[in-house]
Structures are given as C-alpha cells and as structure tokens.
Design an enzyme around this catalytic site. Structure first.
Site, mmCIF file in Angstrom:
data_model
loop_
_atom_site.group_PDB
_atom_site.id
_atom_site.type_symbol
_atom_site.label_atom_id
_atom_site.label_comp_id
_atom_site.label_asym_id
_atom_site.label_seq_id
_atom_site.Cartn_x
_atom_site.Cartn_y
_atom_site.Cartn_z
ATOM 1 N N SER A 142 0.867 -1.168 0.000
ATOM 2 C CA SER A 142 0.000 0.000 0.000
ATOM 3 C C SER A 142 0.907 1.222 0.000
ATOM 4 O O SER A 142 1.700 1.406 0.927
ATOM 5 C CB SER A 142 -0.862 -0.038 1.269
ATOM 6 O OG SER A 142 -1.569 1.163 1.417
ATOM 7 N N LYS B 16 -1.040 -1.067 -4.445
ATOM 8 C CA LYS B 16 -2.221 -0.260 -4.113
ATOM 9 C C LYS B 16 -1.768 1.176 -3.921
ATOM 10 O O LYS B 16 -0.819 1.444 -3.192
ATOM 11 C CB LYS B 16 -2.866 -0.826 -2.838
ATOM 12 C CG LYS B 16 -3.842 0.079 -2.134
ATOM 13 C CD LYS B 16 -4.572 -0.672 -1.025
ATOM 14 C CE LYS B 16 -4.598 0.125 0.268
ATOM 15 N NZ LYS B 16 -5.269 -0.618 1.362
ATOM 16 N N LYS C 27 -2.731 5.025 -2.726
ATOM 17 C CA LYS C 27 -3.674 5.887 -2.005
ATOM 18 C C LYS C 27 -4.023 7.058 -2.917
ATOM 19 O O LYS C 27 -3.131 7.613 -3.576
ATOM 20 C CB LYS C 27 -3.028 6.410 -0.720
ATOM 21 C CG LYS C 27 -2.761 5.323 0.316
ATOM 22 C CD LYS C 27 -4.040 4.910 0.994
ATOM 23 C CE LYS C 27 -3.779 3.912 2.112
ATOM 24 N NZ LYS C 27 -5.038 3.482 2.742
ATOM 25 N N ASP D 50 -6.953 3.140 -3.189
ATOM 26 C CA ASP D 50 -7.684 3.242 -1.919
ATOM 27 C C ASP D 50 -7.938 4.719 -1.629
ATOM 28 O O ASP D 50 -6.994 5.492 -1.462
ATOM 29 C CB ASP D 50 -6.849 2.606 -0.792
ATOM 30 C CG ASP D 50 -7.579 2.593 0.547
ATOM 31 O OD1 ASP D 50 -8.717 3.107 0.623
ATOM 32 O OD2 ASP D 50 -7.004 2.065 1.520
ATOM 33 N N GLU E 295 -10.908 0.877 -3.514
ATOM 34 C CA GLU E 295 -11.227 0.651 -2.098
ATOM 35 C C GLU E 295 -11.919 1.861 -1.483
ATOM 36 O O GLU E 295 -11.436 2.992 -1.588
ATOM 37 C CB GLU E 295 -9.913 0.349 -1.346
ATOM 38 C CG GLU E 295 -10.055 0.109 0.153
ATOM 39 C CD GLU E 295 -8.780 -0.493 0.770
ATOM 40 O OE1 GLU E 295 -7.924 -0.997 0.013
ATOM 41 O OE2 GLU E 295 -8.638 -0.449 2.005
ATOM 42 N N ASP F 202 -13.480 -1.386 2.999
ATOM 43 C CA ASP F 202 -12.562 -1.488 4.138
ATOM 44 C C ASP F 202 -13.328 -0.922 5.338
ATOM 45 O O ASP F 202 -14.017 -1.663 6.061
ATOM 46 C CB ASP F 202 -11.281 -0.699 3.815
ATOM 47 C CG ASP F 202 -10.305 -0.595 4.978
ATOM 48 O OD1 ASP F 202 -10.583 -1.171 6.037
ATOM 49 O OD2 ASP F 202 -9.252 0.073 4.840
ATOM 50 N N LYS G 14 -9.696 -6.796 7.948
ATOM 51 C CA LYS G 14 -8.675 -6.344 8.900
ATOM 52 C C LYS G 14 -9.085 -6.869 10.254
ATOM 53 O O LYS G 14 -10.219 -6.623 10.695
ATOM 54 C CB LYS G 14 -8.589 -4.818 8.937
ATOM 55 C CG LYS G 14 -7.916 -4.214 7.715
ATOM 56 C CD LYS G 14 -7.775 -2.715 7.863
ATOM 57 C CE LYS G 14 -7.165 -2.115 6.605
ATOM 58 N NZ LYS G 14 -7.242 -0.638 6.622
ATOM 59 N N GLY H 101 -3.896 -3.871 6.023
ATOM 60 C CA GLY H 101 -2.887 -3.567 7.038
ATOM 61 C C GLY H 101 -3.187 -2.247 7.721
ATOM 62 O O GLY H 101 -3.938 -1.421 7.199
#
Ligand code: OSB
Ligand code: MG
Length: 375
Positions: A135, A161, A163, A188, A213, A238, A262, A290
């Site tokens: 990530s 991934k 952000k 995400d 996400e 998430d 998670k 994570g």
C-alpha cells in the site's frame, strides 16, 4: 484457559518514512500491545487503532480506556474453554473492535501455543505461503510515485495499491498504468469522495484496476451499492465492514465485489473468520488489509491470510518496509516472488523481543487475578 494476568503497553515507534492517506500523514505510531498470561502460557496481541479518529472512531487512547475499564474487569481471573469464547464475555461493550481484537488475538496465540500448533493451523488456514502486495502513500507528484512503484515491484511484490484523494488521483494512476500496463493495480480513497463524484470516479474504469477501495463515506454501505451499479471496476470495502452482518448487507446490496478483512476492524480472529466464511459462501474473494502494524499485528495478519478464501495479495509486507528494527524475531520477510513463508512454530510463530519492547514502552498497566483459594 484461566486468564491470570493482562499487561497493556503503549510503545512509541517511528515509521521509517511518513505515510500519507486522504486523512493525513503518519510517522510516529502509538502501538498498544496486549500480553496475556493464561495457565502459564503467554500470548501477544496488538491494538491497530490509529493515533486520531480519522480511519474509524477508535484511537490509541480510547482503546486504552476500553481495555482498562471495561475489558479487563470482564476477563481477568475468568476461565475460558477457547479464545473464541471471549466474545460472549465482552459482548456488553458495544463496538470498539480494535480494543477487543488486541486482547482476543492474544488469547488465540495462547490457545495455539497450548495445543502446540501454529496459529494459522488453529484458525483453519491451508496456505503455507501467502501472496503480498504493498500500500503506497500519496506522493508529491506522479514521477515520484512511479519511482516508488518501480522499487516495490523490483522487490517482488505482486500487487500495488495507491492511495488517492481528490486532486491526487487520475494523473497519478495514469502515470503508473502507463509505465506498468500489466500489473495488478488498485486504489484506496479512504472515503475521500461522495456520490456526486461518480463521473470523476468512472474515469478510473479505463485503467483496468483490480479494484477501488472505500471511495465513499466510512459508514455508507448503501451509497457504495449505488456507486457499484454505475462503475465497471470492482469496488471493495474497508472502513464500512466492522462485522459479518455488515459484510452480509454489503454483499446482498451489491455494494462491493471484494472485501478487505482487517483483524482490528472486525474485532479479532473469531469475527474475521466469520467474515471470511460468509464471503467464501458468496464467492466474494477477500484479502488482508494492514494498519501499519508492528511485528505482533503483522504476525497475526500472516496467520489469518492462510485461510483459503484469501485469494488476492494482501497489504501484508516486510517488517523492513516500516521499521528500522521490528519487535519480533525473525522479522517478517518477503521472498523475491513477493510471498511470505508462514511460520510453523506454535502460536504466532515469531518471538517478541522483550528487551526492545521495554525500551520502546512509554506507558504500562498490569492486572492480575486473585490467587484461587486452595490452588
Ligand atoms: O485504508 O488500508 C487502509 C493504513 C492506515 C490506515 C488505513 C489504511 C492503511 C494502509 C496501510 O493502507 C497498509 C499497511 O499496513 O501497509
Ligand atoms: Mg483502506
């Protein structure tokens, strides 16, 4: 198992580099570790709450409060047949899944050690090696992001991934996709958009992303259902999934095609397994998210990721990406193929470096059961 004592510690740990999401930048982490002693066996869990209530409502301070004032009085001195039984003892406390998970996961570690099996086996895991992705936090410009992606891919990671947030999305994704047309790529948003952004989000469809996400608000399953009908790319949730009933609602409403599990967010291994099983029954793949964990939380993530419906590479990556010196031995290592070999020792299968833990501890609290009469 009879819970003899619980030790709660807050550690101050500094990430090697700052991590930026749509809700802010983190570098100094406040890690809460839970150490439980039962029948002479020690188990470890980590509270994955962040420093501020920007990801969910929990923080390191709320978790400290909930564990101290509401969980330990319900647990210390109690006799449990299994870790999964803790849930019924603390069900009067609403929410606060991350606080609960820190304690429950320590009990799972104990149960696995008592049975002399790896935690992955006790949970019903079947994989001996798990697939890893990374990530990547928001970067200043697309060039720097492409540089970072290049470095992570050269380490073997199987999925990237990114952000994103408004103003730092389309051009960044476009640059990475142009350089790497074939990699598994996802984004995400950590709830940085609204339904009014649907046309903007739809532009991401052209990049052939594996998934997007949590674009919408943290508690908006219904909004994601509306968005998923209008966008080709698979959405996955998430923040919105705090337990298996949320997962059930999301699946039935069509709010996502994939779910990120998670441990902290859902309250520990017992509920995580329920989410996993439910998704498996509906052919919804899951993967392990994570929370910038220390080695203890990371070890629990590795064990959970061995369950059979963890079909996509997770955000579980090497200790070295986060910490100069992780608190477990050996550290979590990732192979050139982007996999982690699951430890085969009892419990979480890693050893906590007690001396280092003590050095990093800034706060500590201890509860002990009364000695049983006649014991
Ligand atoms: O949304 O997955 C997230 C970190 C903190 C809070 C929320 C998230 C994240 C990450 C980091 O994406 C994943 C990792 O541990 O590397
Ligand atoms: Mg996320």
């Amino acid at each position: 198992m009879r819970i003899e004592s619980i030790t709660l510690r807050e550690l101050e740990m500094r990430l090697k580099s700052p991590f930026e999401t749509s809700f802010g930048v983190t570098q100094k982490r406040r890690i809460l570790l839970v150490e439980v002693l039962a029948d002479g066996v020690t188990g470890w869990g980590e509270v994955t709450a962040t420093e501020a209530p920007f990801y969910n409502y929990e923080t390191a301070d709320t978790a400290w409060h909930i564990i101290s004032d509401f969980l330990t009085p319900r647990l210390v001195g109690k006799e449990l047949r299994a870790a999964a039984e803790m849930e019924s003892l603390v069900s009067g406390v609403r929410g606060h899944q991350m606080a609960k998970a820190g304690v429950e996961n320590a009990l799972w570690d104990i149960e696995a050690r008592q049975k002399n099996v790896p935690l992955s086996k006790l949970l019903g895991g079947t994989l001996t090696e798990i697939a890893c992705g990374v990530s990547l936090g928001i970067r200043e410009n697309p060039e720097l992001l492409v540089e970072k992606v290049t470095a992570e891919l050269s380490q073997g990671y199987q999925r990237i991934k990114l952000k994103i947030k408004p103003g730092k999305d389309f051009d960044f994704v476009a640059a990475v996709r142009k350089q790497f047309p074939n990699i598994l790529l996802s984004v995400d948003a950590n709830s940085a958009y609204t339904l009014a952004d649907r046309d903007h989000l739809r532009r991401l469809d052209e990049f052939g992303l594996l998934m997007i996400e949590q674009p919408l608000q943290w508690d908006d399953i219904y909004g994601h259902a509306k968005l998923q009908k209008q966008i080709e790319t698979a959405l996955y949730l998430d923040e919105s999934i705090s337990h298996s009933r949320h997962a059930e609602a999301a699946i039935e409403l069509g709010a996502c095609r994939i779910i990120n599990v998670k441990l902290g967010r859902v309250g520990g291994h017992t509920e995580a397994r329920r989410v996993h099983d439910l998704c498996q029954a509906h052919a919804i793949p899951v993967w392990c998210g994570g929370m910038l964990e220390s080695g203890v939380g990371r070890a629990h993530n590795v064990a959970m990721s061995t369950l059979p419906n963890f079909m996509l590479p997770g955000d579980v990556s090497a200790s070295q990406r986060y910490w100069a010196n992780d608190i477990i031995e050996p550290e979590v290592m990732v192979s050139d193929q982007g996999t982690i070999r699951v430890p085969q020792g009892p419990g979480i299968g890693y050893t906590v470096k007690r001396k280092l833990v003590e050095q990093l501890t800034v706060k500590k609290k201890y509860w002990k059961a009364e000695v049983m009469v006649g014991a």
